[in-house]
Motif scaffolding. Sequence first.
Motif, PDB file in Angstrom:
ATOM      1  N   ARG A 115       0.824  -1.209   0.000  1.00 48.34           N
ATOM      2  CA  ARG A 115       0.000   0.000   0.000  1.00 48.34           C
ATOM      3  C   ARG A 115       0.860   1.262   0.000  1.00 48.34           C
ATOM      4  O   ARG A 115       0.560   2.229  -0.718  1.00 48.34           O
ATOM      5  N   GLU A 116       1.896   1.268   0.798  1.00 47.66           N
ATOM      6  CA  GLU A 116       2.776   2.437   0.849  1.00 47.66           C
ATOM      7  C   GLU A 116       3.462   2.640  -0.494  1.00 47.66           C
ATOM      8  O   GLU A 116       3.598   3.776  -0.977  1.00 47.66           O
ATOM      9  N   TRP A 117       3.866   1.558  -1.130  1.00 49.71           N
ATOM     10  CA  TRP A 117       4.523   1.631  -2.434  1.00 49.71           C
ATOM     11  C   TRP A 117       3.574   2.165  -3.500  1.00 49.71           C
ATOM     12  O   TRP A 117       3.968   2.969  -4.357  1.00 49.71           O
ATOM     13  N   THR A 118       2.308   1.767  -3.454  1.00 47.59           N
ATOM     14  CA  THR A 118       1.352   2.200  -4.480  1.00 47.59           C
ATOM     15  C   THR A 118       1.091   3.701  -4.431  1.00 47.59           C
ATOM     16  O   THR A 118       0.680   4.285  -5.431  1.00 47.59           O
ATOM     17  N   ARG A 119       1.323   4.330  -3.301  1.00 44.34           N
ATOM     18  CA  ARG A 119       1.072   5.770  -3.197  1.00 44.34           C
ATOM     19  C   ARG A 119       1.972   6.567  -4.132  1.00 44.34           C
ATOM     20  O   ARG A 119       1.597   7.661  -4.567  1.00 44.34           O
ATOM     21  N   THR A 120       3.124   6.029  -4.463  1.00 44.87           N
ATOM     22  CA  THR A 120       4.061   6.734  -5.332  1.00 44.87           C
ATOM     23  C   THR A 120       4.283   6.036  -6.681  1.00 44.87           C
ATOM     24  O   THR A 120       4.961   6.589  -7.542  1.00 44.87           O
ATOM     25  N   HIS A 121       3.706   4.841  -6.850  1.00 42.07           N
ATOM     26  CA  HIS A 121       3.961   4.083  -8.076  1.00 42.07           C
ATOM     27  C   HIS A 121       2.692   3.717  -8.839  1.00 42.07           C
ATOM     28  O   HIS A 121       2.773   2.994  -9.835  1.00 42.07           O
ATOM     29  N   THR A 122       1.537   4.182  -8.413  1.00 43.82           N
ATOM     30  CA  THR A 122       0.289   3.990  -9.152  1.00 43.82           C
ATOM     31  C   THR A 122      -0.518   5.284  -9.086  1.00 43.82           C
ATOM     32  O   THR A 122      -0.339   6.093  -8.170  1.00 43.82           O
ATOM     33  N   ARG A 123      -1.422   5.461 -10.052  1.00 40.49           N
ATOM     34  CA  ARG A 123      -2.228   6.684 -10.086  1.00 40.49           C
ATOM     35  C   ARG A 123      -3.531   6.539  -9.296  1.00 40.49           C
ATOM     36  O   ARG A 123      -3.892   7.418  -8.516  1.00 40.49           O
ATOM     37  N   CYS A 124      -4.257   5.452  -9.545  1.00 40.33           N
ATOM     38  CA  CYS A 124      -5.579   5.266  -8.940  1.00 40.33           C
ATOM     39  C   CYS A 124      -5.729   3.820  -8.473  1.00 40.33           C
ATOM     40  O   CYS A 124      -5.139   2.905  -9.061  1.00 40.33           O
ATOM     41  N   GLN A 125      -6.541   3.631  -7.431  1.00 41.48           N
ATOM     42  CA  GLN A 125      -6.696   2.312  -6.838  1.00 41.48           C
ATOM     43  C   GLN A 125      -8.172   1.913  -6.791  1.00 41.48           C
ATOM     44  O   GLN A 125      -9.045   2.753  -6.589  1.00 41.48           O
ATOM     45  N   LEU A 126      -8.407   0.604  -6.951  1.00 38.01           N
ATOM     46  CA  LEU A 126      -9.746   0.029  -6.832  1.00 38.01           C
ATOM     47  C   LEU A 126      -9.652  -1.176  -5.901  1.00 38.01           C
ATOM     48  O   LEU A 126      -8.924  -2.131  -6.186  1.00 38.01           O
ATOM     49  N   PHE A 127     -10.368  -1.117  -4.802  1.00 42.93           N
ATOM     50  CA  PHE A 127     -10.335  -2.182  -3.801  1.00 42.93           C
ATOM     51  C   PHE A 127     -11.711  -2.847  -3.730  1.00 42.93           C
ATOM     52  O   PHE A 127     -12.729  -2.161  -3.704  1.00 42.93           O
ATOM     53  N   THR A 128     -11.732  -4.182  -3.698  1.00 43.68           N
ATOM     54  CA  THR A 128     -13.004  -4.896  -3.669  1.00 43.68           C
ATOM     55  C   THR A 128     -13.072  -5.841  -2.473  1.00 43.68           C
ATOM     56  O   THR A 128     -12.069  -6.412  -2.056  1.00 43.68           O
TER      57      THR A 128
END
Length: 284
Positions: A115-128
């Motif tokens: 999760r911490e990594w995605t804050r700087t390496h992805t634009r948008c998130q979808l959680f199901t």
Amino acid sequence: MTVFKLNGLSSNNILNYQTNPELSILVLNLMPNKTQTEDQISQLFSEVKTPVAVTFMYPKSHQWKHGSQEQLAYHYVTLDSIRNQYFDGFIVTGAPLEKLAFEDVDFWNEFLEIREWTRTHTRCQLFTCWGAQAALYTDFNLPKVNVEKKIFGVFENELKSELPDGFRMPQSRFSKVDPRIAGETKGLEILGDNEQTGPFYLRAKLQNSIYVMGHPEYQAETLVNEYFRDEKKGQPVQKPENISLDDPTVAYNAWHDSSLYLYQNWLNNILKEKNNNERKQLQI
């Protein structure tokens, strides 16, 4: 359109080799039947307008009990192997972990790292489903509430919001979030709600995140198969609500339209975010 599966346990059936993907999507697949979930997610992406390239990952600290760990490691990526890569979108699937405290999940520390990594390496998130509850907990300290009777079936949004009329989503879980706490949480919007399920579609604009307490990827027979699976095991289970065990296609057609709306709208937001960032870079 086209979905390019860049890896995975199932075969990669590319529908149109002449189309280049517009977005890259990373999927943290936590479901027990990973091949089925791969195919379901890929099928949804193949039906939306935006061509995407999809990469599947798993938490290496979790021992997969429903298949070969060696095969999983061969066909999936881990955070270590993609740490220097960037993705447009990030999806976290559900997992049958609702009855466990988050901190008791064996891969919880790795989940926090991802999760911490995605804050700087992805634009948008979808959680199901479980992924949505885990993300709400990490993003807003929003606790999950365990329920005695499984939330099981297809449920329609009863809240007036920007979602299309008749928006509905299949549910299969033993926990929910408290509507009062969620409604009072700053920075979090409830877009989909149902008296029986609690809030099931939430958005955080600042985090560029969508939280869906449900399974948009489910196909017509998935809920029915879950019911008969649990019944065969002798587990206490009620029939899924608002869906026929004999002919689930009527209910499926309705939630499938909602799932396509969800995926396409999410991809549109990623494209908008991507274009905005590119324009800002040109102005620097």
